[in-house]
Design a protein around this motif. Structure first.
Motif, PDB file in Angstrom:
ATOM      1  N   GLN A 266      -7.529   8.209  14.822  1.00  0.00           N
ATOM      2  CA  GLN A 266      -8.740   7.401  14.687  1.00  0.00           C
ATOM      3  C   GLN A 266      -8.993   7.166  13.206  1.00  0.00           C
ATOM      4  O   GLN A 266      -8.896   8.081  12.395  1.00  0.00           O
ATOM      5  N   GLY A 267      -9.275   5.928  12.830  1.00  0.00           N
ATOM      6  CA  GLY A 267      -9.563   5.650  11.430  1.00  0.00           C
ATOM      7  C   GLY A 267      -8.391   5.109  10.644  1.00  0.00           C
ATOM      8  O   GLY A 267      -8.514   4.811   9.460  1.00  0.00           O
ATOM      9  N   ARG A 268      -7.214   5.006  11.253  1.00  0.00           N
ATOM     10  CA  ARG A 268      -6.043   4.281  10.742  1.00  0.00           C
ATOM     11  C   ARG A 268      -5.332   4.940   9.573  1.00  0.00           C
ATOM     12  O   ARG A 268      -4.131   5.076   9.586  1.00  0.00           O
ATOM     13  N   ARG A 269      -6.023   5.266   8.475  1.00  0.00           N
ATOM     14  CA  ARG A 269      -5.443   6.037   7.367  1.00  0.00           C
ATOM     15  C   ARG A 269      -4.245   5.343   6.725  1.00  0.00           C
ATOM     16  O   ARG A 269      -3.100   5.736   6.894  1.00  0.00           O
ATOM     17  N   MET A 270      -4.541   4.307   5.963  1.00  0.00           N
ATOM     18  CA  MET A 270      -3.519   3.575   5.219  1.00  0.00           C
ATOM     19  C   MET A 270      -3.363   4.151   3.812  1.00  0.00           C
ATOM     20  O   MET A 270      -4.263   4.793   3.269  1.00  0.00           O
ATOM     21  N   PHE A 271      -2.195   3.903   3.206  1.00  0.00           N
ATOM     22  CA  PHE A 271      -2.015   4.140   1.773  1.00  0.00           C
ATOM     23  C   PHE A 271      -2.383   2.836   1.068  1.00  0.00           C
ATOM     24  O   PHE A 271      -1.662   1.843   1.198  1.00  0.00           O
ATOM     25  N   PRO A 272      -3.470   2.802   0.294  1.00  0.00           N
ATOM     26  CA  PRO A 272      -3.923   1.522  -0.269  1.00  0.00           C
ATOM     27  C   PRO A 272      -2.920   0.874  -1.208  1.00  0.00           C
ATOM     28  O   PRO A 272      -2.882  -0.349  -1.322  1.00  0.00           O
ATOM     29  N   SER A 273      -2.077   1.677  -1.879  1.00  0.00           N
ATOM     30  CA  SER A 273      -1.158   1.119  -2.872  1.00  0.00           C
ATOM     31  C   SER A 273       0.172   0.666  -2.285  1.00  0.00           C
ATOM     32  O   SER A 273       0.967   0.024  -2.967  1.00  0.00           O
ATOM     33  N   LEU A 274       0.450   0.997  -1.013  1.00  0.00           N
ATOM     34  CA  LEU A 274       1.716   0.606  -0.394  1.00  0.00           C
ATOM     35  C   LEU A 274       1.547  -0.688   0.391  1.00  0.00           C
ATOM     36  O   LEU A 274       0.529  -0.894   1.049  1.00  0.00           O
ATOM     37  N   THR A 275       2.573  -1.545   0.346  1.00  0.00           N
ATOM     38  CA  THR A 275       2.549  -2.760   1.134  1.00  0.00           C
ATOM     39  C   THR A 275       2.815  -2.427   2.604  1.00  0.00           C
ATOM     40  O   THR A 275       3.251  -1.322   2.945  1.00  0.00           O
ATOM     41  N   VAL A 276       2.568  -3.419   3.462  1.00  0.00           N
ATOM     42  CA  VAL A 276       2.878  -3.261   4.884  1.00  0.00           C
ATOM     43  C   VAL A 276       4.335  -2.849   5.061  1.00  0.00           C
ATOM     44  O   VAL A 276       4.651  -1.902   5.796  1.00  0.00           O
TER      45      VAL A 276
ATOM     46  N   PRO B  14       3.234 -10.433  14.795  1.00  0.00           N
ATOM     47  CA  PRO B  14       3.554 -11.460  13.798  1.00  0.00           C
ATOM     48  C   PRO B  14       2.628 -11.436  12.584  1.00  0.00           C
ATOM     49  O   PRO B  14       3.040 -11.803  11.484  1.00  0.00           O
ATOM     50  N   ARG B  15       1.400 -10.997  12.802  1.00  0.00           N
ATOM     51  CA  ARG B  15       0.458 -10.945  11.674  1.00  0.00           C
ATOM     52  C   ARG B  15       0.952  -9.978  10.601  1.00  0.00           C
ATOM     53  O   ARG B  15       0.765 -10.217   9.403  1.00  0.00           O
ATOM     54  N   LEU B  16       1.586  -8.880  11.006  1.00  0.00           N
ATOM     55  CA  LEU B  16       2.124  -7.947  10.019  1.00  0.00           C
ATOM     56  C   LEU B  16       3.274  -8.573   9.250  1.00  0.00           C
ATOM     57  O   LEU B  16       3.448  -8.311   8.051  1.00  0.00           O
ATOM     58  N   ALA B  17       4.079  -9.384   9.918  1.00  0.00           N
ATOM     59  CA  ALA B  17       5.165 -10.075   9.221  1.00  0.00           C
ATOM     60  C   ALA B  17       4.598 -11.003   8.145  1.00  0.00           C
ATOM     61  O   ALA B  17       5.116 -11.072   7.020  1.00  0.00           O
ATOM     62  N   GLU B  18       3.506 -11.684   8.495  1.00  0.00           N
ATOM     63  CA  GLU B  18       2.864 -12.574   7.519  1.00  0.00           C
ATOM     64  C   GLU B  18       2.292 -11.796   6.339  1.00  0.00           C
ATOM     65  O   GLU B  18       2.242 -12.309   5.210  1.00  0.00           O
ATOM     66  N   ARG B  19       1.874 -10.570   6.605  1.00  0.00           N
ATOM     67  CA  ARG B  19       1.185  -9.770   5.578  1.00  0.00           C
ATOM     68  C   ARG B  19       2.086  -8.679   4.991  1.00  0.00           C
ATOM     69  O   ARG B  19       1.595  -7.742   4.355  1.00  0.00           O
ATOM     70  N   ARG B  20       3.378  -8.807   5.149  1.00  0.00           N
ATOM     71  CA  ARG B  20       4.305  -7.723   4.812  1.00  0.00           C
ATOM     72  C   ARG B  20       4.219  -7.304   3.344  1.00  0.00           C
ATOM     73  O   ARG B  20       4.503  -6.154   3.007  1.00  0.00           O
ATOM     74  N   LYS B  21       3.817  -8.215   2.447  1.00  0.00           N
ATOM     75  CA  LYS B  21       3.739  -7.894   1.020  1.00  0.00           C
ATOM     76  C   LYS B  21       2.337  -7.482   0.582  1.00  0.00           C
ATOM     77  O   LYS B  21       2.120  -7.183  -0.589  1.00  0.00           O
TER      78      LYS B  21
END
Length: 235
Positions: free
Chosen positions: A84-94, A119-126
């Protein structure tokens, strides 16, 4: 093949507070949803399975005792958690997030398949993790778990905060995961998601499993929804 998870008489205490009071449930070859109001112990149960909090009782995966193992060893045994809450690394790209967990060879889930599925992740991969919307972050969190190609994936409130059209897509993805043989333990407050993905739903009330019911029956029975959850269908 789906990993078979068995939780028996699971107790978790924090100081004098008892959070889980003898939880027992099993995930076999079909998905299981667990629903309940906030504060009932659902997230604590996920944390106990993953070795993140001390617990007593029994947790086995395919008959192997995993209670007391550290989180890394439990993951290597074949369980992945979408927290819950996803927990991304803000400095890393998709794409960098996906590379961290992608496996070699040609397992069922690869980065190419993730981009086809989302597909949205592919668009946002960088884009960096801190540049993604809530829905995109959830897609990425689910993708990281799938790329581990686990025997069992635990998802803690994956539809939380998502737009209805994204929730519809999520239901499709979860059904695909289950149809391909990956075990799925789905923790949800959204009854539509819980009852659309699993045939059975366990209802958690104050740290216990109060009932395990047929998903279609729970979807129809407003009185049962109100009694256990205090919500109406789809909320």
């Amino acid at each position: 093949m789906a990993g078979h998870l068995d939780i028996n008489d699971l107790h978790v205490r924090f100081g004098k507070a008892t959070i889980l009071q003898g939880v027992s449930l099993s995930v076999r070859d079909k998905p299981l949803s667990v629903v309940g109001r906030n504060g009932m112990g659902k997230t604590t149960m996920c944390a106990a399975v993953m070795g993140m909090v001390p617990a007593s009782g029994s947790i086995t995966l395919d008959g192997r005792d995993i209670l007391g193992l550290n989180t890394g060893r439990i993951a290597r045994q074949g369980i992945a958690l979408v927290p819950q809450g996803r927990r991304m690394f803000p400095s890393l790209t998709v794409h960098e997030h996906l590379l961290l967990v992608a496996q070699r060879g040609t397992p069922p889930w690869t980065i190419d398949r993730i981009y086809e599925t989302f597909p949205r992740l592919a668009e946002r991969r960088k884009n960096g993790g801190n540049q993604l919307s809530g829905g995109e972050q959830q897609m990425l969190a689910i993708s990281r778990a799938l790329l581990m190609n686990p025997q069992l994936v635990i998802m803690d409130e994956p539809s939380e905060g998502l737009a209805p059209v994204i929730v519809d897509h999520l239901i499709e993805v979860l059904r695909t995961i289950a149809a391909e043989g990956m075990g799925l333990l789905l923790i949800e407050q959204n009854l539509r998601v819980a009852t659309s993905v699993a045939d059975e739903v366990s209802i958690m009330v104050t740290g216990r499993i109060a009932a395990t019911v047929d998903a279609a029956e729970l979807a129809r029975d407003r009185e049962m929804q109100n009694r256990y959850l205090g919500v109406s269908h789809g909320h």
